[in-house]
Design an enzyme around this catalytic site. Sequence first.
Site, PDB file in Angstrom:
ATOM      1  N   HIS A  65       0.127   4.034   5.236  1.00  0.00           N
ATOM      2  CA  HIS A  65      -0.590   4.709   3.928  1.00  0.00           C
ATOM      3  C   HIS A  65      -0.263   6.112   3.915  1.00  0.00           C
ATOM      4  CE1 HIS A  65      -3.986   1.505   3.932  1.00  0.00           C
ATOM      5  NE2 HIS A  65      -2.756   0.671   3.556  1.00  0.00           N
ATOM      6  N   SER A 102       0.859  -1.238  -0.048  1.00  0.00           N
ATOM      7  CA  SER A 102      -0.059   0.071   0.090  1.00  0.00           C
ATOM      8  C   SER A 102       0.695   1.110  -0.182  1.00  0.00           C
ATOM      9  CB  SER A 102      -0.988   0.048   1.308  1.00  0.00           C
ATOM     10  OG  SER A 102      -1.709  -1.134   1.210  1.00  0.00           O
TER      11      SER A 102
END
Length: 277
Positions: free
Chosen positions: A186, A134
């Site tokens: 993230h 991610s």
Amino acid sequence: MGRLLIFDIIDKPASSCVIAICSVVWFYIQKKGIRYGDVGLSYENVVSQGQHWRIISSAFSHISFLHLIFNLSALWSLGVVESIQEYHLGVEYYIQYSIILLLFSGVLVLGMYHVLITRFNLEFFRRVTAVGYSCVVFGWMTVLSVKQPSLKLNIFGLLSLPISFAPFESLVFTSIIVPQASFLGHLSGIVIGYLIGWGVVQGMTNYWLINLAIWIALGSVLSLKRTSASYLPFLEIESVADADLPSVGPVAAANSSASWTGNSYTLQGSNAVSNMV
């Protein structure tokens, strides 16, 4: 009639390779029953115990199937970077800065954990474990939002997001559908993505890519050898000493025994195996 998949794969070679690697790793993890703590990145494992190889292993590992599908779907859509020659994008640019995103975002999230643990006494973050690609996915969303704000990001083939808002929309969306997803992981990808998009991090060439890849591989292997029980035979170095030849010096005196019998001389010694760590 739609375009054949093989042509898309040819246009996105690096993205296709990463998707294949992540898929194979996911199947292996499921087959072997590997858990988050075995391959994931955490402050306790990486900083306190020196398991630096986890920065790499965690990026290509996914435990949740939904997490895997989200990342690979977004990654496939973001593979458009490989075919954009404007703004100096393309396959080489994609590979070069994917390495930067992977490495720097991992270091940044560990830095965030360090601040939260040492400054705010939030010991919970010492053992928070992150896995998944991610950080790179969110990084490329951010780079494209700066360089190609008119593009759209397709997720699952159903959801289409304006790329200019995709990083933060996806941050919220992922937190909802995958509650275990690392918010800070993230976010670190987004931060590094902006640094690349704004030109703060630049100057990456194939020369530096090769050097960086070699050092990452070497550091990861040595770290794995030093901190785990994994058997790495190519790091075992046997002594080149011939057992049939006499040794001299204090070590020989301590480790060998000699005896005279008439005019013949008999020497008994020991072989040594040293480990390169």
